[in-house]
Design a protein around this motif. Structure first.
Motif, PDB file in Angstrom:
ATOM      1  N   ASP A 107     -63.608  -7.559 -98.770  1.00 16.26           N
ATOM      2  CA  ASP A 107     -64.069  -7.616-100.164  1.00 16.26           C
ATOM      3  C   ASP A 107     -63.069  -6.934-101.087  1.00 16.26           C
ATOM      4  O   ASP A 107     -62.709  -7.465-102.146  1.00 16.26           O
ATOM      5  CB  ASP A 107     -65.426  -6.934-100.308  1.00 16.26           C
ATOM      6  N   THR A 108     -62.646  -5.743-100.690  1.00 11.16           N
ATOM      7  CA  THR A 108     -61.691  -4.988-101.503  1.00 11.16           C
ATOM      8  C   THR A 108     -60.390  -5.761-101.660  1.00 11.16           C
ATOM      9  O   THR A 108     -59.841  -5.869-102.768  1.00 11.16           O
ATOM     10  CB  THR A 108     -61.415  -3.620-100.864  1.00 11.16           C
ATOM     11  N   ALA A 109     -59.910  -6.323-100.554  1.00  7.03           N
ATOM     12  CA  ALA A 109     -58.650  -7.074-100.594  1.00  7.03           C
ATOM     13  C   ALA A 109     -58.760  -8.293-101.494  1.00  7.03           C
ATOM     14  O   ALA A 109     -57.848  -8.584-102.280  1.00  7.03           O
ATOM     15  CB  ALA A 109     -58.264  -7.496 -99.179  1.00  7.03           C
ATOM     16  N   ASP A 110     -59.869  -9.008-101.415  1.00  6.10           N
ATOM     17  CA  ASP A 110     -60.039 -10.218-102.216  1.00  6.10           C
ATOM     18  C   ASP A 110     -60.197  -9.890-103.698  1.00  6.10           C
ATOM     19  O   ASP A 110     -59.713 -10.627-104.559  1.00  6.10           O
ATOM     20  CB  ASP A 110     -61.242 -11.018-101.722  1.00  6.10           C
ATOM     21  N   PHE A 111     -60.899  -8.805-103.995  1.00  5.37           N
ATOM     22  CA  PHE A 111     -61.060  -8.366-105.382  1.00  5.37           C
ATOM     23  C   PHE A 111     -59.697  -8.056-105.991  1.00  5.37           C
ATOM     24  O   PHE A 111     -59.361  -8.515-107.090  1.00  5.37           O
ATOM     25  CB  PHE A 111     -61.966  -7.145-105.410  1.00  5.37           C
ATOM     26  N   HIS A 112     -58.894  -7.285-105.258  1.00  7.87           N
ATOM     27  CA  HIS A 112     -57.559  -6.940-105.758  1.00  7.87           C
ATOM     28  C   HIS A 112     -56.663  -8.172-105.859  1.00  7.87           C
ATOM     29  O   HIS A 112     -55.886  -8.306-106.824  1.00  7.87           O
ATOM     30  CB  HIS A 112     -56.924  -5.884-104.857  1.00  7.87           C
TER      31      HIS A 112
END
Length: 291
Positions: free
Chosen positions: A156-161
């Motif tokens: 999730d964090t990677a995709d958000f960034h």
């Protein structure tokens, strides 16, 4: 240089923030309709709107206002606010010292959209987003978005960034590393020695000399948020959670509240300029705990 007058720029910015508000509210209500998880026996949540007017602290004159859009007790969203405001007036002498251009003339104009979402499920990340256009003797855009998960998920964090990096790169390859770093440094709870969340981007005083370009970037930030965040919510909103995970969420919310009350410049700006207290403190969670 833009051929638009300052008043035309202000109106275009205010109109966009209103449009973005409407688009995000529609996206969030669609999530409520789609939810089939643990709280799907509830009625799908809907936003309720409440307008407010501002009075200038200096002379009691009309000073603009805004509209709060709040949803509480939904299937997915425990509390979410998507607020817009367009205000004008005069800074106090003390506060003007901290605002670019206000030391020459304390008059100001500010328009923007601000969003904070606190979720029922601890597995669905909370989130913050805002974009704004501010004018004193100078003018600039600011804003950003950051993820605030009680139980972070690396993908999730990677995709958000990644989503915001793509948005930044469409305008200037230098934006993402600069604005990511700014976000990491700004959303840091100093007395806890920890980040508030998983970061994102944060920018302020953006004035490249090309107003249309800066406005286009600010609009892209809003559109990107409305694409990536609902996608993350859909990944987890049907999942069940444990009481222990809920406790973790409530403690995390305590840290979130501490940051907003102690460090957040938007909170300070609103309170120092006679803004609507209910709208300013909309960011606070409906329930929190401290260990």
């Amino acid at each position: 240089m833009s051929d638009l007058t300052l008043q035309e720029k202000q109106q275009q910015a205010a109109d966009w923030f209103r449009t973005l508000r409407d688009q995000i509210c529609a996206s969030f209500e669609k999530l409520e309709d789609e939810a089939t998880g643990p709280l799907s026996d509830r009625d799908a949540g809907r936003f309720e709107r409440k307008t407010w007017d501002r009075t200038n602290q200096s002379d009691g004159a009309e000073g603009g206002g805004g509209t709060m859009s709040i949803m509480r007790g939904g299937r997915v969203f425990e509390k979410v606010g998507v607020n817009i405001s367009t205000v004008h007036g005069t800074f106090t002498e003390e506060f003007a010292k901290n605002i670019p251009g206000a030391d020459e003339d304390p008059s100001f104009f500010a328009t923007g959209v601000s969003l904070v979402a606190h979720m029922n499920s601890p597995k669905v990340p909370a989130v913050h987003m805002n974009t704004r256009f501010i004018c004193t003797k100078k003018s600039w855009f600011g804003g950003g978005a950051d993820l605030n998960a009680p139980l972070p998920v690396a993908q999730d964090t990677a995709d958000f960034h990644a989503a915001f990096k793509e948005a930044c790169d469409r305008h200037d390859p230098a934006y993402y590393p600069k604005f990511k770093k700014w976000c990491d440094e700004y959303f840091y709870i100093q007395h806890r020695n920890r980040a508030r969340g998983e970061g994102g981007i944060f920018y302020d005083q953006l004035n490249s000399g090309k107003w249309e370009d800066d406005f286009a970037f600010t609009k892209d930030v809003g559109r990107t948020f409305n694409e990536i965040y609902p996608a993350l919510v859909r990944r987890h909103m049907h999942d069940s959670w444990t009481e222990a995970e809920r406790e973790t969420q409530l403690e995390y919310r305590g840290y979130y509240a501490e940051f907003n009350l102690v460090y957040d410049r938007g909170t300070t700006f609103g309170l120092k300029t006679g803004g609507n207290v209910e709208a300013i403190l909309m960011s606070l969670p409906p329930e929190a705990k401290w260990p």
